[in-house]
Design a protein around this motif. Structure first.
Motif, PDB file in Angstrom:
ATOM      1  N   ASP A   1      -7.765 -11.995  -0.093  1.00  0.00           N
ATOM      2  CA  ASP A   1      -6.648 -11.538   0.740  1.00  0.00           C
ATOM      3  C   ASP A   1      -5.315 -11.766   0.024  1.00  0.00           C
ATOM      4  N   ALA A   2      -5.169 -12.963  -0.565  1.00  0.00           N
ATOM      5  CA  ALA A   2      -3.931 -13.253  -1.305  1.00  0.00           C
ATOM      6  C   ALA A   2      -3.798 -12.330  -2.510  1.00  0.00           C
ATOM      7  N   GLN A   3      -4.914 -12.057  -3.164  1.00  0.00           N
ATOM      8  CA  GLN A   3      -4.890 -11.155  -4.310  1.00  0.00           C
ATOM      9  C   GLN A   3      -4.451  -9.758  -3.894  1.00  0.00           C
ATOM     10  N   GLY A   4      -4.996  -9.270  -2.773  1.00  0.00           N
ATOM     11  CA  GLY A   4      -4.618  -7.954  -2.286  1.00  0.00           C
ATOM     12  C   GLY A   4      -3.145  -7.871  -1.932  1.00  0.00           C
ATOM     13  N   GLU A   5      -2.620  -8.908  -1.299  1.00  0.00           N
ATOM     14  CA  GLU A   5      -1.198  -8.922  -0.940  1.00  0.00           C
ATOM     15  C   GLU A   5      -0.329  -8.950  -2.188  1.00  0.00           C
ATOM     16  N   ARG A   6      -0.762  -9.715  -3.192  1.00  0.00           N
ATOM     17  CA  ARG A   6       0.023  -9.794  -4.427  1.00  0.00           C
ATOM     18  C   ARG A   6       0.059  -8.433  -5.137  1.00  0.00           C
ATOM     19  N   VAL A   7      -1.089  -7.768  -5.210  1.00  0.00           N
ATOM     20  CA  VAL A   7      -1.133  -6.452  -5.864  1.00  0.00           C
ATOM     21  C   VAL A   7      -0.252  -5.463  -5.107  1.00  0.00           C
ATOM     22  N   ALA A   8      -0.269  -5.521  -3.778  1.00  0.00           N
ATOM     23  CA  ALA A   8       0.595  -4.630  -2.988  1.00  0.00           C
ATOM     24  C   ALA A   8       2.071  -4.879  -3.311  1.00  0.00           C
ATOM     25  N   ASP A   9       2.456  -6.161  -3.449  1.00  0.00           N
ATOM     26  CA  ASP A   9       3.844  -6.494  -3.800  1.00  0.00           C
ATOM     27  C   ASP A   9       4.174  -6.007  -5.211  1.00  0.00           C
ATOM     28  N   LEU A  10       3.240  -6.188  -6.147  1.00  0.00           N
ATOM     29  CA  LEU A  10       3.476  -5.729  -7.522  1.00  0.00           C
ATOM     30  C   LEU A  10       3.669  -4.219  -7.561  1.00  0.00           C
ATOM     31  N   ARG A  11       2.854  -3.495  -6.799  1.00  0.00           N
ATOM     32  CA  ARG A  11       2.977  -2.030  -6.773  1.00  0.00           C
ATOM     33  C   ARG A  11       4.316  -1.600  -6.183  1.00  0.00           C
ATOM     34  N   ALA A  12       4.755  -2.290  -5.152  1.00  0.00           N
ATOM     35  CA  ALA A  12       6.057  -1.957  -4.557  1.00  0.00           C
ATOM     36  C   ALA A  12       7.186  -2.223  -5.549  1.00  0.00           C
ATOM     37  N   THR A  13       7.100  -3.350  -6.252  1.00  0.00           N
ATOM     38  CA  THR A  13       8.135  -3.687  -7.239  1.00  0.00           C
ATOM     39  C   THR A  13       8.136  -2.695  -8.394  1.00  0.00           C
TER      40      THR A  13
END
Length: 691
Positions: free
Chosen positions: A129-141
């Motif tokens: 779950d944390a990994q998925g949230e981090r990837v979502a943040d990276l994609r937004a950035t």
């Protein structure tokens, strides 16, 4: 057995059975702790493989649990502009705080100037779950403030893992919901009753819920990891097999209601007639699933363990809870088509009776025609290939796959794959030299070290997970094994090596388990039918049906969906489900034919058996095919392939093999079909009198 069937269908005892099932279910549901299963599927390589050993040794190195992503920028194939390059540099600066060291090197641009690549080492993620949230943040950035037309994709191991986890997020509920809807609609069509369908659906649904709880609790005890793909297949299998058993029992119960005025006596007789077939069928499927415990891949072992528990649960509910529920509700449950005492069964002179007589008149022609059809379909498997790349794992086009496609087009083929060599530090120079001299290795760099080991990072020339990449991995391993110094202890792991080891382990599992499954099916049929010829012929039909469905599915995937190969485990799982479940219909038909042969003779006995079971076998097959097709709800190619292969195979089983080819084989062989036993002679005199 009479005492048990009378107890289940008794006036008061049926209520006891029903109440005990409800109470037991309530206790289990109330006391079950929250699920601890993983979301994304895991193969689970054995510890003896080099990939697993490398992964274990990497834990000793600094930042061994770090993640790794790739950020790629492009303009759809057009050259990047100066404004694009400025924006990419700004995105690199914005992403730097998220990286492992807090800073990133400048982006690497492709030779043709159409794409830019930014490697992004990441701190360890606590869970998926944390990994998925981090990837979502990276994609937004990465996508923020880009010039119009410039695309950014986050891919690499971190991106793919996040997309796989997202594909399975909520998979249990989606699969269960669609499965329930499909089963409900098909049961409603089958019974044409406003409420009869509710009883088997509720009973099998309860069995599925309990099976899920039991599997997760027992998995913790025995050390199995139950991921979302296993949970999904478990529900599909429980609903599919459980509904098959329910259809067979209800069909026999309806038949007995025409012969017995007392519905409890009718159910008791129906259980004695259908019970052995359900027990034999369920036992065959369960034993076949348990053969997966011999597999090298722990994911295969977990699937066999879970699904075996599911089948046993479905079988128990179909033979105990469902009969009690049907008896409690009485004949009115069948309204508006209530089977009345003394009425003639519509199957006696219906379509299946006519089909049986038609096949019996030209059985040799029917056998030849069926073999031609199955053989023609099986030809589609001649060019079958196994093994999908990471990009080909998805049905659809997630961001990780889009990014990987850009990398494959613009950069050297092996740029995005990670190949790791763990070598003794005192043999580092020799290990580095061997890697550099191995054909197919483009670049070698020395990585982290700890204690007596050092890591080498290799870039291969071949496309990730291609045959060429696998050959390079094999060449590397052979070169290290043949080294005359300490480099002989070097181990090769990483992305391509793991895929190769999974493919090798899967091939080993197929070679070991498929013959065992066939042996189990043969022994069960041998014991059940007390014959030798019949099991041999039935095994041949099962295998022919499997290859025909595999060939047909291969043609469909290559010509319609442009999918070039099957996923690694698809061949084994499809064989397991098709053979184990396909033999259900053999058992349903042939056990009834043996029963009728003792009363009427082999030929009229098979016609009567086909008349009585043809409808239920066809209904069960269509329902099972539809339930397995539900696996395509998830955007994972492997599950879609399993669903399509099993769906095609089950339809072939029910519409051609069980209802046409097997009766024709019985008509051709006659009483020899039952050798060395002679069921047709058990009641020879009454049969003649009856004729």
């Amino acid at each position: 057995m009479r005492h048990l069937t009378d107890f289940v269908s008794g006036k008061f005892t049926a209520w006891i059975v029903f109440a005990l099932a409800i109470v037991a279910a309530g206790i289990l549901f109330a006391t079950a702790p929250a699920s601890t299963g993983t979301v994304a599927p895991t193969a689970g390589l054995p510890a003896s493989t080099q990939s697993a050993q490398v992964a274990e040794l990497q834990k000793q190195l600094p930042n061994s649990d770090a993640g790794f992503a790739l950020v790629v920028f492009d303009r759809g194939g057009a050259a990047l502009t100066e404004a694009d390059k400025t924006a990419i540099a700004a995105r690199g600066a914005a992403l730097a705080p998220e990286s492992l060291g807090g800073q990133l090197p400048p982006a690497q641009f492709s030779d043709d100037g159409t794409a830019a690549l930014l490697p992004l080492p990441l701190p360890a993620a606590t869970d998926s779950d944390a990994q998925g949230e981090r990837v979502a943040d990276l994609r937004a950035t990465a996508k923020s403030d880009l010039p119009e037309g410039l695309n950014a994709f986050v891919t690499g191991p971190e991106g793919f893992q996040a997309d796989v986890a997202a594909a399975f997020q909520g998979a249990d509920f989606r699969l269960l919901l669609v499965t329930v809807i499909v089963v409900a609609v098909l049961l409603l069509i089958t019974y044409r009753s406003p409420w009869l369908w509710l009883v088997p659906l509720a009973v099998i649904g309860l069995a599925d819920g309990l099976a899920g709880i039991l599997v997760k609790q027992l998995a913790n005890v025995f050390g199995f990891t139950i991921d979302a793909s296993i949970s999904g297949i478990l529900s599909v299998l429980v609903f599919g097999a459980g509904t098959n058993y329910a259809l067979l029992l209800i069909a026999r119960y309806r038949e007995e209601l025409r012969r017995h005025e007392n519905r409890r006596a009718a159910m008791s007789q129906a259980l004695r007639g259908a019970g052995p077939a359900v027990l034999a069928s369920g036992s065959t499927v369960t034993l076949s699933l348990l053969t997966l415990l011999f597999a090298e891949l722990s994911g295969n072992r977990a699937l066999g363990f879970a699904c075996a528990i599911g089948i046993v649960t479905a079988m128990i509910f179909a033979l105990l809870v469902l009969p009690a529920a049907l008896v409690i509700f009485g004949r009115g449950l069948f309204w508006p088509f209530v089977p009345t005492f003394g009425s003639e069964s519509p199957t006696e002179h219906g379509f299946w009776s006519k089909l049986g007589h038609g096949v019996s008149r030209r059985p040799v022609v029917v056998v030849i025609g069926s073999v031609v059809v199955l053989g023609a379909l099986a030809l589609g498997a001649l060019n079958l290939s196994v093994g999908l790349s990471q990009v080909q794992q998805f049905r659809g086009n997630p961001e990780s796959a889009q990014g990987q496609a850009v990398i494959d087009e613009a950069f050297p083929a092996g740029q995005s794959a990670q190949t790791i060599v763990i070598t003794p530090t005192d043999a580092l120079q020799s290990a580095e030299a061997i890697a550099t001299e191995t054909p197919g290795v483009d670049a070698v760099s020395v990585g982290a070290a700890a204690g007596s080991i050092t890591q080498l990072s290799l870039t291969l020339a071949a496309e990730p997970q291609s045959d060429a990449a696998f050959q390079t991995i094999q060449d590397l391993r052979a070169a290290y094994a043949g080294a005359g110094d300490g480099a002989s202890a070097a181990l090769v792991g990483g992305t391509d090596a793991t895929a190769l080891d999974e493919k090798t382990a899967s091939a080993h599992d197929e070679a070991l388990i498929i013959p065992i499954i066939l042996a189990i099916v043969f022994v069960v049929l041998l014991v059940l039918l007390r014959a030798l010829v019949a099991p041999l012929l039935l095994i041949v039909t099962v295998v022919a049906s499997y290859f025909a469905s595999l060939g047909a599915a291969n043609l469909v995937f290559k010509t319609v969906f442009d999918i070039p190969a099957f996923d690694t485990n698809v061949v084994l799982f499809s064989f397991l489900f098709l053979v184990a479940l396909g033999v259900d219909y053999n058992i349903f038909l042939v056990t009834r034919a043996r029963e009728e042969a003792g009363r009427l003779g082999t030929r009229p006995g098979m016609i009567h058996a086909l008349s009585a079971t043809g409808g239920v076998i066809t209904s069960a097959g269509i329902l099972l095919a539809a339930v397995f097709a539900v696996l395509s709800v998830l955007p994972i190619i492997a599950l879609t392939q399993i669903g399509v292969i099993v769906g095609i195979g089950v339809l072939l089983d029910t519409l051609l093999v069980r209802t046409v080819l097997v009766p024709a084989l019985v008509f051709v062989t006659g009483d020899r079909f039952w050798l060395p036993s002679h069921p047709a002679k058990v009641l020879a005199l009454p049969a003649r009198e009856l004729a």
